[in-house]
Design a protein around this motif. Structure first.
Motif, PDB file in Angstrom:
ATOM      1  N   ILE A  57      30.839  42.137  36.385  1.00 46.66           N
ATOM      2  CA  ILE A  57      30.772  42.527  37.796  1.00 46.66           C
ATOM      3  C   ILE A  57      31.099  41.312  38.656  1.00 46.66           C
ATOM      4  O   ILE A  57      30.571  40.224  38.439  1.00 46.66           O
ATOM      5  CB  ILE A  57      29.379  43.072  38.157  1.00 46.66           C
ATOM      6  N   ALA A  58      31.975  41.497  39.642  1.00 44.40           N
ATOM      7  CA  ALA A  58      32.325  40.433  40.580  1.00 44.40           C
ATOM      8  C   ALA A  58      31.914  40.857  41.982  1.00 44.40           C
ATOM      9  O   ALA A  58      32.011  42.018  42.356  1.00 44.40           O
ATOM     10  CB  ALA A  58      33.826  40.153  40.540  1.00 44.40           C
ATOM     11  N   GLY A  59      31.481  39.878  42.767  1.00 42.27           N
ATOM     12  CA  GLY A  59      31.149  40.164  44.155  1.00 42.27           C
ATOM     13  C   GLY A  59      29.717  39.800  44.506  1.00 42.27           C
ATOM     14  O   GLY A  59      28.989  39.217  43.695  1.00 42.27           O
ATOM     15  N   PRO A  60      29.351  40.171  45.734  1.00 43.67           N
ATOM     16  CA  PRO A  60      30.162  40.983  46.647  1.00 43.67           C
ATOM     17  C   PRO A  60      31.365  40.216  47.188  1.00 43.67           C
ATOM     18  O   PRO A  60      31.274  39.032  47.498  1.00 43.67           O
ATOM     19  CB  PRO A  60      29.189  41.346  47.762  1.00 43.67           C
ATOM     20  N   LEU A 112      46.223  34.602  46.124  1.00 47.04           N
ATOM     21  CA  LEU A 112      45.528  35.196  47.263  1.00 47.04           C
ATOM     22  C   LEU A 112      44.076  34.743  47.270  1.00 47.04           C
ATOM     23  O   LEU A 112      43.476  34.552  46.204  1.00 47.04           O
ATOM     24  CB  LEU A 112      45.573  36.720  47.181  1.00 47.04           C
ATOM     25  N   PRO A 113      43.477  34.586  48.446  1.00 45.65           N
ATOM     26  CA  PRO A 113      42.051  34.265  48.493  1.00 45.65           C
ATOM     27  C   PRO A 113      41.240  35.438  47.979  1.00 45.65           C
ATOM     28  O   PRO A 113      41.658  36.596  48.103  1.00 45.65           O
ATOM     29  CB  PRO A 113      41.789  34.009  49.981  1.00 45.65           C
ATOM     30  N   ASP A 168      38.578  34.347  40.005  1.00 39.49           N
ATOM     31  CA  ASP A 168      39.231  33.618  38.906  1.00 39.49           C
ATOM     32  C   ASP A 168      40.751  33.597  39.033  1.00 39.49           C
ATOM     33  O   ASP A 168      41.455  33.105  38.138  1.00 39.49           O
ATOM     34  CB  ASP A 168      38.827  34.212  37.549  1.00 39.49           C
ATOM     35  N   GLY A 169      41.296  34.130  40.140  1.00 39.22           N
ATOM     36  CA  GLY A 169      42.728  34.078  40.379  1.00 39.22           C
ATOM     37  C   GLY A 169      43.486  35.328  40.003  1.00 39.22           C
ATOM     38  O   GLY A 169      44.656  35.474  40.351  1.00 39.22           O
ATOM     39  N   ARG A 170      42.873  36.263  39.289  1.00 43.31           N
ATOM     40  CA  ARG A 170      43.565  37.506  38.931  1.00 43.31           C
ATOM     41  C   ARG A 170      43.590  38.461  40.130  1.00 43.31           C
ATOM     42  O   ARG A 170      42.673  38.459  40.959  1.00 43.31           O
ATOM     43  CB  ARG A 170      42.886  38.174  37.746  1.00 43.31           C
ATOM     44  N   VAL A 171      44.656  39.274  40.202  1.00 45.69           N
ATOM     45  CA  VAL A 171      44.816  40.231  41.302  1.00 45.69           C
ATOM     46  C   VAL A 171      45.093  41.606  40.701  1.00 45.69           C
ATOM     47  O   VAL A 171      45.972  41.762  39.860  1.00 45.69           O
ATOM     48  CB  VAL A 171      45.958  39.822  42.247  1.00 45.69           C
ATOM     49  N   TRP A 172      44.329  42.590  41.150  1.00 48.13           N
ATOM     50  CA  TRP A 172      44.477  43.970  40.695  1.00 48.13           C
ATOM     51  C   TRP A 172      44.994  44.811  41.853  1.00 48.13           C
ATOM     52  O   TRP A 172      44.499  44.699  42.982  1.00 48.13           O
ATOM     53  CB  TRP A 172      43.134  44.520  40.229  1.00 48.13           C
ATOM     54  N   VAL A 173      45.992  45.638  41.600  1.00 47.98           N
ATOM     55  CA  VAL A 173      46.509  46.538  42.627  1.00 47.98           C
ATOM     56  C   VAL A 173      46.455  47.963  42.097  1.00 47.98           C
ATOM     57  O   VAL A 173      46.682  48.215  40.912  1.00 47.98           O
ATOM     58  CB  VAL A 173      47.959  46.179  43.036  1.00 47.98           C
ATOM     59  N   GLN A 174      46.138  48.891  42.988  1.00 46.72           N
ATOM     60  CA  GLN A 174      46.104  50.313  42.623  1.00 46.72           C
ATOM     61  C   GLN A 174      46.664  51.127  43.773  1.00 46.72           C
ATOM     62  O   GLN A 174      46.137  51.091  44.889  1.00 46.72           O
ATOM     63  CB  GLN A 174      44.679  50.762  42.311  1.00 46.72           C
TER      64      GLN A 174
END
Length: 412
Positions: A65-68, A160-161, A181-187
Motif C-alpha cells: 500500500i502506498a500513500g496517502p 513525475l512527482p 519509488d518512481g514508477r508511474v501507472w496509467v489507466q
C-alpha cells in the motif's frame, strides 16, 4: 461419495479470499480455487476498507500500500485535490489468499465454474453443498449493464512527482498514479468499440490527459479489462452465492469496488451462517441479498452517472453520450427521510434477523442500535417522554442518546 469440502470459493480476489477466510474461521472445510496469475496493477483503496482490513489483522506483514498520495482532479472545469491510498492488487490478492490458507482454507491453483453440487475444474469436478462465485466480471452478467467499457492500463516510464491525477477526456477518462519509488501507472477508461490498437488508444489518452506523458514509453502491451458497471440479476438458489463483481460491478469512478467486494463477502457469510443455523430462513436470506445488492449498485451507478453529467465539455462525444442515462434518471440521493421506525434485515451476532430500526436523514437505511440500546425503543421513549424518559430507562447512555435527538434530525 462424500463432499470434497463444505464450501468451494471460485476466485481469489478480495471477495473470494475474504469469503474463504471467514468460512475457514467458522470451522468449515474450504477449497479456494484461483489461477493465481494476475498481472500487477494499481487500484485505489478506500479509507473504510483500509481500516477494516487493518482492524481484522489482514494487512499484517503486507507492504503493498502506498500513500496517502495527493490526488488532483481535472473534471468539469474544476481542479481540486485530496489524498488517496493505492494498493498493488495482485500483491493484495495473494496476501489475502495466504490469510485464508493460514485460517485453514486449502488453495487450489486453477480455474473453475459452478455446476450442480459443486464446481467443474478442467476435466474434473469438486463436490460441496455450497459454492461462492467470486470470479468477478468473468461470471455471466444477469442484471442491467452499462455500455461496454475497457480499462487499458500499464506501467510507463516518466519523471513525475508522486501523486494521483484524474482527468476527463473526449474519449473517456484517465487515472494516473506516480509512486514515490518512481514508477508511474496509467489507466484509461474507454469505449470497448473504439478503433485502433490498445497500445495506441492508451497512448492517445495519455497525451490528451497530460503533456508530460507524451514521450513516456510503454514497456509492454497494456492490460485489458472489461470495466462497465452492472446491476445484479435475480438471486437464485442459495447453494450458489455470488459476491463482488460476480454479483454487481461498481463504476470505477466511485472508488467503491474493493469495499463492495469485501462487504458482499461479509453479507454472504451472514447468509451462509443463517441458512445453517435457522432452517426455513431461505426467503429472508434471499430478500437480504437482493435488496442489499440492488440498493448498493444503483446508488453507486447513479453517483457515477452524476459525475459524468457534471462534465459539460464532452457531453456530445460518443463515450459520454452513451453513458449519461445509466442506470436511470432517478436521483442518487434519496428524498429527505422523516425519522420513523420500519422493519429491516440486520446482521445480529453474525446471523440475519428482521428487526425494527430507526430511519433518519443521517441514516436513511436505518440504525439498529445505539450501543446496546435498540434504536427503535429509544425513539419511542423519546417521543413519549423526551430526555427524562430516556435517562430514566437507560441512565447516562439514555442521556447521551437524548442529546443526539436534541441536536437535530440527522441522527445516525
Amino acid at each position: 461419495m462424500g463432499a470434497d469440502a463444505d464450501l468451494i470459493v471460485l476466485g481469489g480476489g478480495p471477495a473470494g479470499a475474504v469469503s474463504a477466510w471467514l468460512a475457514a474461521r467458522d470451522g468449515l472445510r474450504v477449497l479456494l480455487v484461483d489461477p493465481a496469475r494476475s498481472r500487477p496493477r494499481l487500484e485505489g483503496l478506500s479509507p473504510r476498507l483500509h481500516r477494516w482490513l487493518a482492524g481484522q489483522g489482514l494487512l499484517d506483514g503486507f507492504d503493498g500500500i502506498a500513500g496517502p498520495l495527493r490526488r488532483q482532479v481535472d473534471w468539469a472545469g474544476i481542479s481540486e485535490s485530496n489524498a488517496e491510498h493505492v494498493v498493488e492488487r495482485a500483491a493484495l490478492d495473494a496476501h489475502l489468499r495466504r490469510c485464508a490458507e493460514a485460517a485453514g482454507a486449502r488453495l487450489v491453483i486453477g480455474s473453475g465454474r459452478p455446476e450442480p453440487g459443486g464446481a467443474l475444474l478442467g476435466s474434473g469436478g469438486l463436490r460441496a453443498p455450497m459454492v461462492i462465485d467470486a470470479r468477478g466480471r468473468r461470471s455471466p452478467a444477469a442484471g442491467g449493464k452499462a455500455p461496454a467499457t475497457l480499462a487499458l492500463s500499464g506501467w510507463v516510464a516518466a519523471a513525475l512527482p508522486p501523486g494521483i491525477r484524474l482527468a476527463a477526456l473526449a474519449q473517456g477518462w484517465l487515472w494516473r498514479v506516480a509512486l514515490p519509488d518512481g514508477r508511474v501507472w496509467v489507466q484509461a477508461m474507454l469505449d470497448a468499440g473504439g478503433d485502433g490498437r490498445p497500445a495506441d488508444r492508451l497512448r492517445a489518452a495519455m497525451v490528451a490527459a497530460e503533456p508530460a506523458l507524451a514521450d513516456a514509453p510503454l514497456p509492454g502491451p497494456p492490460l485489458l479489462r472489461e470495466a462497465a458497471p452492472r446491476l445484479p440479476g435475480p438471486i437464485g438458489a442459495l447453494d450458489l452465492l455470488r459476491v463482488g463483481d460476480a454479483l454487481a460491478a461498481m463504476d470505477p469512478l466511485s472508488g467503491h469496488g474493493q469495499f463492495w467486494a469485501v462487504s458482499s463477502a461479509l453479507a454472504a457469510a451472514a447468509v451462509r451462517r443463517t441458512l445453517a443455523a435457522r432452517p426455513g430462513s431461505e426467503s429472508l436470506c434471499r430478500r437480504f441479498l437482493a435488496e442489499r445488492a440492488l440498493q448498493t449498485s444503483l446508488h453507486q451507478a447513479r453517483i457515477g452517472r452524476d459525475f459524468l453529467r457534471a462534465e459539460p465539455r464532452f457531453r456530445a462525444e460518443p463515450f459520454w453520450a452513451a453513458r449519461l442515462g445509466f442506470p436511470d434518471d432517478r436521483p442518487a440521493a434519496a428524498p429527505p427521510v422523516v425519522p420513523h421506525i420500519a422493519p429491516a434485515i440486520l446482521v445480529e451476532d453474525g446471523l440475519l434477523a428482521e428487526r425494527e430500526v430507526l430511519h433518519t436523514p443521517g441514516a436513511p437505511q436505518g440504525v439498529g442500535w445505539f450501543g446496546n440500546i435498540p434504536a427503535a425503543e429509544a425513539w419511542r421513549s423519546w417521543q413519549q417522554g423526551g430526555a427524562p424518559a430516556l435517562q430514566a430507562r437507560w441512565g447516562e447512555a439514555g442521556a447521551r442518546i437524548a442529546r443526539q435527538f436534541q441536536a437535530g434530525p440527522r441522527v445516525g
